[in-house]
Scaffold this motif. Structure first.
Motif, PDB file in Angstrom:
ATOM      1  N   THR A   8      -5.145   6.396  -0.051  1.00  0.00           N
ATOM      2  CA  THR A   8      -4.356   5.184   0.112  1.00  0.00           C
ATOM      3  C   THR A   8      -4.563   4.335  -1.135  1.00  0.00           C
ATOM      4  O   THR A   8      -5.704   4.089  -1.536  1.00  0.00           O
ATOM      5  CB  THR A   8      -4.777   4.387   1.349  1.00  0.00           C
ATOM      6  OG1 THR A   8      -4.697   5.223   2.508  1.00  0.00           O
ATOM      7  CG2 THR A   8      -3.881   3.169   1.547  1.00  0.00           C
ATOM      8  N   PHE A  48       0.834  -1.194   0.000  1.00  0.00           N
ATOM      9  CA  PHE A  48       0.000   0.000   0.000  1.00  0.00           C
ATOM     10  C   PHE A  48       0.870   1.244   0.000  1.00  0.00           C
ATOM     11  O   PHE A  48       2.031   1.211   0.383  1.00  0.00           O
ATOM     12  CB  PHE A  48      -0.972   0.017   1.186  1.00  0.00           C
ATOM     13  CG  PHE A  48      -0.333   0.327   2.523  1.00  0.00           C
ATOM     14  CD1 PHE A  48      -0.275   1.628   3.000  1.00  0.00           C
ATOM     15  CD2 PHE A  48       0.197  -0.686   3.312  1.00  0.00           C
ATOM     16  CE1 PHE A  48       0.306   1.918   4.231  1.00  0.00           C
ATOM     17  CE2 PHE A  48       0.780  -0.405   4.539  1.00  0.00           C
ATOM     18  CZ  PHE A  48       0.840   0.902   5.003  1.00  0.00           C
ATOM     19  N   TYR A  49       0.259   2.356  -0.447  1.00  0.00           N
ATOM     20  CA  TYR A  49       0.948   3.645  -0.517  1.00  0.00           C
ATOM     21  C   TYR A  49      -0.053   4.719  -0.135  1.00  0.00           C
ATOM     22  O   TYR A  49      -1.166   4.749  -0.660  1.00  0.00           O
ATOM     23  CB  TYR A  49       1.474   3.873  -1.934  1.00  0.00           C
ATOM     24  CG  TYR A  49       2.010   5.261  -2.202  1.00  0.00           C
ATOM     25  CD1 TYR A  49       2.943   5.857  -1.344  1.00  0.00           C
ATOM     26  CD2 TYR A  49       1.609   5.975  -3.321  1.00  0.00           C
ATOM     27  CE1 TYR A  49       3.442   7.126  -1.605  1.00  0.00           C
ATOM     28  CE2 TYR A  49       2.108   7.244  -3.595  1.00  0.00           C
ATOM     29  CZ  TYR A  49       3.018   7.812  -2.732  1.00  0.00           C
ATOM     30  OH  TYR A  49       3.521   9.073  -2.986  1.00  0.00           O
ATOM     31  N   ARG A  50       0.328   5.596   0.791  1.00  0.00           N
ATOM     32  CA  ARG A  50      -0.605   6.605   1.300  1.00  0.00           C
ATOM     33  C   ARG A  50       0.003   8.000   1.154  1.00  0.00           C
ATOM     34  O   ARG A  50       1.191   8.198   1.409  1.00  0.00           O
ATOM     35  CB  ARG A  50      -0.921   6.315   2.766  1.00  0.00           C
ATOM     36  CG  ARG A  50      -1.889   7.300   3.421  1.00  0.00           C
ATOM     37  CD  ARG A  50      -2.274   6.815   4.827  1.00  0.00           C
ATOM     38  NE  ARG A  50      -3.119   5.633   4.748  1.00  0.00           N
ATOM     39  CZ  ARG A  50      -2.900   4.505   5.435  1.00  0.00           C
ATOM     40  NH1 ARG A  50      -1.853   4.397   6.242  1.00  0.00           N
ATOM     41  NH2 ARG A  50      -3.730   3.489   5.302  1.00  0.00           N
ATOM     42  N   ALA A  83      -2.815  -1.964   5.275  1.00  0.00           N
ATOM     43  CA  ALA A  83      -2.895  -0.503   5.292  1.00  0.00           C
ATOM     44  C   ALA A  83      -3.648   0.033   6.503  1.00  0.00           C
ATOM     45  O   ALA A  83      -3.772   1.254   6.659  1.00  0.00           O
ATOM     46  CB  ALA A  83      -3.564  -0.009   4.013  1.00  0.00           C
ATOM     47  N   GLU A 121      -6.995  12.184   2.527  1.00  0.00           N
ATOM     48  CA  GLU A 121      -5.831  11.388   2.153  1.00  0.00           C
ATOM     49  C   GLU A 121      -6.257  10.249   1.242  1.00  0.00           C
ATOM     50  O   GLU A 121      -7.408   9.793   1.265  1.00  0.00           O
ATOM     51  CB  GLU A 121      -5.102  10.835   3.384  1.00  0.00           C
ATOM     52  CG  GLU A 121      -5.901   9.862   4.216  1.00  0.00           C
ATOM     53  CD  GLU A 121      -5.159   9.420   5.479  1.00  0.00           C
ATOM     54  OE1 GLU A 121      -4.265  10.143   5.932  1.00  0.00           O
ATOM     55  OE2 GLU A 121      -5.507   8.337   6.005  1.00  0.00           O
ATOM     56  N   ASN A 129     -10.125   8.843   1.722  1.00  0.00           N
ATOM     57  CA  ASN A 129     -10.690   9.219   3.012  1.00  0.00           C
ATOM     58  C   ASN A 129     -10.853  10.730   3.010  1.00  0.00           C
ATOM     59  O   ASN A 129      -9.867  11.470   3.040  1.00  0.00           O
ATOM     60  CB  ASN A 129      -9.776   8.773   4.157  1.00  0.00           C
ATOM     61  CG  ASN A 129     -10.430   8.934   5.518  1.00  0.00           C
ATOM     62  OD1 ASN A 129     -11.308   9.780   5.701  1.00  0.00           O
ATOM     63  ND2 ASN A 129     -10.012   8.128   6.474  1.00  0.00           N
ATOM     64  N   VAL A 134      -4.095   0.680  -2.511  1.00  0.00           N
ATOM     65  CA  VAL A 134      -3.810  -0.711  -2.160  1.00  0.00           C
ATOM     66  C   VAL A 134      -3.892  -1.540  -3.433  1.00  0.00           C
ATOM     67  O   VAL A 134      -4.418  -1.092  -4.447  1.00  0.00           O
ATOM     68  CB  VAL A 134      -4.776  -1.252  -1.082  1.00  0.00           C
ATOM     69  CG1 VAL A 134      -4.706  -0.416   0.191  1.00  0.00           C
ATOM     70  CG2 VAL A 134      -6.211  -1.289  -1.600  1.00  0.00           C
TER      71      VAL A 134
END
Length: 333
Positions: free
Chosen positions: A62, A51-53, A142, A60, A110, A64
């Motif tokens: 994220t 995952f990358y946020r 995540a 934000e 989110n 996945v």
């Protein structure tokens, strides 16, 4: 006058110094072998969390993964290019000639008020091999609980985009979510008369994952802001109701392009190239050119479902087509 026999090269001097240090480290004049190690670490044997946020506007994002999706021979999946032209494009971009491997980058937004998942992967289907179906695992990695998801937004009803809505036991993977899709795609991919026998796996996937959620299904319209800050933009051709989404938050914009382009080279460099899984390949190509032209002109970043992980970057006009520029990954929030 210096005796020539006393001259030494820089290489010999450095080597001599290294040997002297080795002798000191070994103690009592012993030299430790360069091949021996003082400590040995076992191989980890598993990848990093998938995952990358990053911060986006007031909220934000994220990203996945549902895992890689190997299509196989690109010459069989992309048409309208000569084999030589295709091979040149792939070679020039250091990509293999024998297997087009796609990612499945699932965007989770989110907003601070809502948690929204865009597309859901392959689910338990292994039509494209064993590397798919990781969504539930990567969401857990995540720190995202599927029970907290308010909305599942689908770009279209293909097997690799709607497959993670339902578990095999008939329960909902996102028990508290509403589901959003175009009615054209819902109607088309749940009807055996329109899907046809060659894509029965796609029909079965749509029926398994969409029909049980019909009472929670919301059909958006082209141009509609159907969730705060999220606007549907019709991009038909890949499927009859394929849709991309403009996401706005805190003065920032991002376009989730779904399957507008499956490949960052073959469908961008010459964007009228066709893809075998398109319902209407020529209409798909026209949608691709129209929307990529708009995104490039306005320098709007994209999140592409099938581009190399994590699929976030920009497109720019180049020649008769486009070029994709991956954005640097930012590891601070």
């Amino acid at each position: 006058m210096i005796d020539p026999r006393m001259k030494i090269s820089r290489r010999h001097a450095l080597l001599g110094g290294a040997l002297s240090l080795g002798a000191l480290a070994g103690g009592a004049g012993l030299i430790t072998s360069a091949s021996s190690a003082f400590a040995k670490a076992p191989l980890v044997g598993k990848p990093a969390p998938y995952f990358y946020r990053f911060k986006f506007g007031d909220g934000e994002i994220t990203v996945v993964s549902d895992g890689t999706l190997p299509l196989g021979d690109p010459h069989s999946n992309f048409t309208g290019l000569s084999a030589a032209d295709m091979d040149k494009q792939l070679k020039d971009n250091f990509l293999p000639l024998s297997n087009a491997v796609l990612e499945q980058n699932i965007l989770i937004l989110n907003t601070g008020d809502k948690l929204i998942v865009f597309d859901t992967g392959m689910g338990s289907s292994k039509l494209f091999g064993p590397t798919t179906g990781k969504l539930m695992q990567t969401m857990k990695e995540a720190g995202i609980d599927p029970k907290d998801v308010d909305a599942v937004v689908m770009s279209h009803a293909h097997i690799d985009h709607c497959g993670g809505c339902m578990a095999d036991d008939g329960s909902r993977n996102f028990p508290n979510a509403q589901f959003y899709i175009s009615q054209a795609d819902y109607d088309y991919w749940t009807d055996e008369k329109t899907v046809g026998p060659n894509l029965k796996a796609f029909l079965d996937q749509a029926r398994k994952n969409l029909v049980p959620n019909r009472d929670r299904m919301v059909f958006f319209k082209d141009g509609q802001e159907f969730l705060p800050g999220i606007t549907a933009i019709s991009a038909p051709g890949h499927t009859v109701g394929h849709t991309v989404f403009m996401i706005n938050s805190g003065g920032k914009s991002l376009c989730y392009i779904g399957d507008l382009a499956h490949h960052p080279v073959l469908l961008l460099q010459e964007p009228l190239t066709e893809f075998v899984y398109d319902t209407d390949p020529k209409q798909s190509a026209q949608s691709r050119v129209k929307i990529l032209t708009m995104l490039a002109a306005n320098r709007i970043p994209v999140l592409a479902y099938h581009f190399a992980w994590p699929g976030f970057g920009h497109v720019a006009a180049q020649g008769q087509g486009f070029r994709y520029y991956p954005a640097p990954m930012v590891m601070e929030m």
